[in-house]
Design an enzyme around this catalytic site. Structure first.
Site, PDB file in Angstrom:
ATOM      1  N   ASP A   1       0.816  -1.221   0.000  1.00 53.96           N
ATOM      2  CA  ASP A   1       0.000   0.000   0.000  1.00 53.96           C
ATOM      3  C   ASP A   1       0.848   1.268   0.000  1.00 53.96           C
ATOM      4  O   ASP A   1       0.337   2.357  -0.242  1.00 53.96           O
ATOM      5  CB  ASP A   1      -0.932   0.007   1.216  1.00 53.96           C
ATOM      6  CG  ASP A   1      -1.983  -1.086   1.116  1.00 53.96           C
ATOM      7  OD1 ASP A   1      -2.325  -1.472  -0.020  1.00 53.96           O
ATOM      8  OD2 ASP A   1      -2.441  -1.567   2.161  1.00 53.96           O
TER       9      ASP A   1
ATOM     10  N   MET B   1      -5.233  -3.325  -6.521  1.00 61.01           N
ATOM     11  CA  MET B   1      -5.378  -3.166  -5.076  1.00 61.01           C
ATOM     12  C   MET B   1      -5.172  -1.704  -4.647  1.00 61.01           C
ATOM     13  O   MET B   1      -4.735  -0.868  -5.436  1.00 61.01           O
ATOM     14  CB  MET B   1      -4.358  -4.052  -4.362  1.00 61.01           C
ATOM     15  CG  MET B   1      -4.748  -5.525  -4.373  1.00 61.01           C
ATOM     16  SD  MET B   1      -3.507  -6.543  -3.506  1.00 61.01           S
ATOM     17  CE  MET B   1      -4.484  -8.007  -3.139  1.00 61.01           C
TER      18      MET B   1
ATOM     19  N   ARG C   1      -7.025  -0.048  -1.210  1.00 58.41           N
ATOM     20  CA  ARG C   1      -8.365   0.253  -0.749  1.00 58.41           C
ATOM     21  C   ARG C   1      -8.501   1.731  -0.359  1.00 58.41           C
ATOM     22  O   ARG C   1      -9.475   2.380  -0.661  1.00 58.41           O
ATOM     23  CB  ARG C   1      -8.669  -0.631   0.464  1.00 58.41           C
ATOM     24  CG  ARG C   1     -10.117  -0.815   0.731  1.00 58.41           C
ATOM     25  CD  ARG C   1     -10.336  -1.959   1.692  1.00 58.41           C
ATOM     26  NE  ARG C   1      -9.858  -3.221   1.133  1.00 58.41           N
ATOM     27  CZ  ARG C   1     -10.346  -4.404   1.486  1.00 58.41           C
ATOM     28  NH1 ARG C   1     -11.284  -4.480   2.409  1.00 58.41           N
ATOM     29  NH2 ARG C   1      -9.878  -5.497   0.947  1.00 58.41           N
TER      30      ARG C   1
ATOM     31  N   GLU D   1      -9.587  -0.849  -6.499  1.00 54.11           N
ATOM     32  CA  GLU D   1     -10.663  -1.581  -5.827  1.00 54.11           C
ATOM     33  C   GLU D   1     -11.427  -0.667  -4.862  1.00 54.11           C
ATOM     34  O   GLU D   1     -12.565  -0.927  -4.519  1.00 54.11           O
ATOM     35  CB  GLU D   1     -10.101  -2.775  -5.050  1.00 54.11           C
ATOM     36  CG  GLU D   1      -9.116  -2.374  -3.945  1.00 54.11           C
ATOM     37  CD  GLU D   1      -8.646  -3.551  -3.080  1.00 54.11           C
ATOM     38  OE1 GLU D   1      -9.255  -4.620  -3.121  1.00 54.11           O
ATOM     39  OE2 GLU D   1      -7.649  -3.372  -2.354  1.00 54.11           O
TER      40      GLU D   1
ATOM     41  N   TYR E   1      -4.385 -11.193  -5.753  1.00 49.51           N
ATOM     42  CA  TYR E   1      -3.110 -11.637  -5.174  1.00 49.51           C
ATOM     43  C   TYR E   1      -1.984 -11.760  -6.198  1.00 49.51           C
ATOM     44  O   TYR E   1      -0.803 -11.697  -5.833  1.00 49.51           O
ATOM     45  CB  TYR E   1      -3.285 -13.004  -4.489  1.00 49.51           C
ATOM     46  CG  TYR E   1      -3.894 -12.953  -3.108  1.00 49.51           C
ATOM     47  CD1 TYR E   1      -4.238 -11.747  -2.494  1.00 49.51           C
ATOM     48  CD2 TYR E   1      -4.123 -14.118  -2.391  1.00 49.51           C
ATOM     49  CE1 TYR E   1      -4.794 -11.710  -1.226  1.00 49.51           C
ATOM     50  CE2 TYR E   1      -4.671 -14.095  -1.114  1.00 49.51           C
ATOM     51  CZ  TYR E   1      -5.018 -12.895  -0.536  1.00 49.51           C
ATOM     52  OH  TYR E   1      -5.565 -12.871   0.718  1.00 49.51           O
ATOM     53  N   LEU E   2      -2.344 -11.993  -7.469  1.00 51.53           N
ATOM     54  CA  LEU E   2      -1.284 -12.152  -8.473  1.00 51.53           C
ATOM     55  C   LEU E   2      -0.335 -10.964  -8.438  1.00 51.53           C
ATOM     56  O   LEU E   2       0.871 -11.113  -8.602  1.00 51.53           O
ATOM     57  CB  LEU E   2      -1.851 -12.291  -9.893  1.00 51.53           C
ATOM     58  CG  LEU E   2      -2.876 -13.398 -10.174  1.00 51.53           C
ATOM     59  CD1 LEU E   2      -3.074 -13.551 -11.677  1.00 51.53           C
ATOM     60  CD2 LEU E   2      -2.481 -14.725  -9.559  1.00 51.53           C
ATOM     61  N   GLN E   3      -0.880  -9.758  -8.228  1.00 52.31           N
ATOM     62  CA  GLN E   3      -0.052  -8.553  -8.301  1.00 52.31           C
ATOM     63  C   GLN E   3       0.966  -8.471  -7.175  1.00 52.31           C
ATOM     64  O   GLN E   3       2.066  -7.985  -7.367  1.00 52.31           O
ATOM     65  CB  GLN E   3      -0.915  -7.293  -8.345  1.00 52.31           C
ATOM     66  CG  GLN E   3      -1.675  -6.947  -7.095  1.00 52.31           C
ATOM     67  CD  GLN E   3      -2.849  -6.006  -7.357  1.00 52.31           C
ATOM     68  OE1 GLN E   3      -2.687  -4.816  -7.535  1.00 52.31           O
ATOM     69  NE2 GLN E   3      -4.051  -6.563  -7.394  1.00 52.31           N
TER      70      GLN E   3
END
Lengths: 426, 426
Positions: A150, A196, A198, A253, A303-305
């Protein structure tokens, strides 16, 4: 250095916390390899099985049973090799039993160094453990190690884990953009990639790195910081399709509508009863189809990222390793309640060094994407953002391959015998 | 060799067709580089702007205006550099005007070689163009070049494009599997990755390569060939979580329920009114949550998987190049209505060579995943499947990077002046 009665050097405890990354194990390797160079000062490095829970339950992995080769292989292995957890210790008054249990376990195993590899919450926990140790008169040095995709920790210029996600997203939207451009004449005209992030748009912004020249993908970035403006968005999609033949979109997201509600919920809550995020890409894609009629495709990396060690940023790998090394060095120097940080020394050419931050200054402060990083129309990144982001994705650091697959290590993870009679219920 | 009145060698036409891949441009490079070695026999290589539509509309890209360096860069650039299209020519009687237009355009530009780089439909079209040329007494040599991530062409052992998707999916589920394994103690226990392959489970099967040892991800593969059995599936998820702590699932976008309906529609048709596939991953994830209560994450790779040149299989790249070279060589040898194919000469060590197939035998035949490739329980791949798949993902062939990003080429794509007076409406 603190020693126990046998004159053995004290042990260290290391735990991985929160969402894992492509490079958190690199920090672990840096820390353990540095400890192994100082057997006179650091005894064993114990790792928490599944993070801090491993300490609470006295499930300590003896990393001294792992070979040098396997510890080195952590440098190219994504995920959390010892297990991580989502488990937040609250304030000392509220969670006193847990803090006291930690100290009890540390005491039982002669642990005098506590390393916590995580984000803002974890830095807060590390800080509190230091304080509780003092209160209970148990000397323990607590060192945080920054990690979060993040990228929202303060003081440090950036967070290990972010650079590799940034690279993955920038590479992915470039590749998908090339694909859509090929197909747009008769087929897909709009592509939406959900990423991703948030609360803050750091990862979404990273997608913007791919757009180096006029017309390059992505043409639109939808940030969690900017309330979704349907009309302006659709106009921009139409413009992009008219001018470039297609439109590639990166959407966070965490995108919210003008009422502050997650857009991901808007389209899916009835059908699925979603309580977790994920799924804003199909909402945006369907909106485009309904209002403009364009054929679309969408992808959700999830999750791949953050696991994509195969395309990790070398800068990120180097920094993650340096943070692990620095954390152990801080401990060897007798420091407590600090965290190594990355300092940007120059932009062009990019250079960085290791700095020191106080956990007190890091804990519970979220670094948001600066407003000056988003273009005025709200759909792109500024030159200032590019200047910040670009160095973080520099360099490739490919893992070794075996049988055509990345050769990631799985550690033995053998637990130390328990010394306490009481089990602790989580 | 056929020549026009000026004694100039005849020209060639090349078009990309259908969904693009990470390596279709590699075949283009093989073809063009081979042609450039024979200026006495092959004049210009024209490429269709957006595939066969470029021929119909007389929008011909003059590839001779692209530098050797840029043509070589196609070897590391995903997507279709000249544009592709989804446009199917039907039977000769039904689409006679289009076939005749093709011949007219070819005649106007002294094109005597037609190369069509695509899947089953395209091989059928190439075959029909050859027949129409004969009927109209216009000598044209038609050569197909295999390309499809679906891997469903007959005769050829495998299709260029598939190996790279296979590698991407196998790498991705391994990486995501490592991630989930780290988090499972307190958080996500089930991860679902949706992959392409509407009719056949070749790509889903490729995910199985990642599972080399007991307990490795993926634990479950959901094939389009096997009707979804909810009870057996949920039992298997529970078993995997109990035994390994987590469950990683690869699901084909083409998964169907026992009534033969796409599962992707079941969950999303009300909310979105989907008419295109995509979105079976959230349906499966939500089912797991509802019935077993596990926290989940899901990902949909969509175009990322077929555009991921950054992690292309070297075997795939080599074969795609060889197909382009062989196609041009077939033309130089005077062949017509053929397609180069990949022949597997041995499995261990893997070796392959270029074979020749008749378009008549290739057109309209779909090669399905053999039943013997799926385990009896319907959730995994057999050793036989692994033996077939494993060699196809061997080797890495990284693109060059600039500023931390893959340095993909965008061609100039300059059109030849039109010679026909009539425009053709598509």
């Amino acid at each position: 250095m603190t020693s126990n009665s046998d004159n053995q050097p004290a042990n260290a405890f290391y735990a991985q916390s929160g969402g894992v990354t492509a490079v958190i194990n690199v920090s672990a390797a840096g820390l353990i390899e540095t400890a192994r160079k100082h057997p006179d000062k650091i005894g064993k490095v114990y790792a928490g099985k599944n993070g801090i829970i491993g300490a609470l339950k006295e499930e300590l992995i003896d990393t001294s049973l792992e070979s040098d080769t396997d510890i080195a292989a952590l440098k190219h292995t994504p995920s959390g090799a010892f297990g991580s957890c989502r488990y937040k210790l609250r304030g000392i008054d509220e969670s006193r039993a847990e803090y006291e249990r930690l100290i009890e376990v540390f005491k039982a195993h002669n642990i005098r160094y506590f390393f916590y590899n995580g984000g803002g919450d974890s830095m807060d926990t590390a800080h509190k453990v230091s304080q509780v140790g003092e209160t209970l008169d148990y000397k323990i040095q607590c060192i945080g190690i920054p990690k979060t995709v993040d990228n929202d920790l303060p003081i440090t210029d950036n967070c290990p884990g972010f650079g590799s996600v940034a690279k993955y997203i920038a590479v992915s939207i470039r590749e998908a953009g090339f694909d859509v451009a090929s197909m747009a004449a008769t087929s897909t005209k709009v592509f939406v990639l959900e990423v991703m992030g948030r609360h803050a748009g750091w990862i979404a912004a990273a997608g913007g790195i791919a757009a180096e020249n006029e017309g390059d993908a992505p043409h639109i970035i939808l940030f969690p910081e900017i309330a979704f403006d349907e009309k302006a968005f659709l106009q921009r999609v139409e413009y992009s399709v008219a001018k470039y033949g297609y439109c590639a979109i990166v959407v966070s997201e965490g995108l919210k509508n003008s009422e502050g509600k997650f857009m991901a919920d808007a389209g899916t809550i009835d059908a699925f009863g979603h309580s977790q995020l994920g799924g804003v890409a199909p909402v945006i894609a369907q909106l485009v189809k309904n209002k403009l009629g364009y054929k679309y495709h969408w992808a959700v990396s999830d999750y791949l990222q953050r696991a994509a060690r195969h395309i990790a940023s070398k800068t990120d790998v180097d920094q993650a390793y340096a943070m692990g090394v620095a954390a152990m060095n801080f401990a060897l120097e007798g420091k407590d309640a600090v965290m190594p940080a990355i300092r940007r020394d120059s932009n062009n050419p990019y250079s960085w060094s290791v700095a020191e931050a106080n956990l007190a200054d890091v804990a519970n402060v979220e670094k948001m994407l600066p407003a000056g990083y988003i273009t005025e129309d709200g759909f792109g990144i500024t030159e200032k953002a590019r200047e910040y982001l670009q160095p973080l994705i520099q360099g490739e650091d490919y893992p070794p391959y075996k049988n055509g697959m990345p050769d990631y290590v799985v550690l033995k993870n053998i637990l130390v015998e328990k010394k306490l009679k009481v089990n602790f219920e989580i």
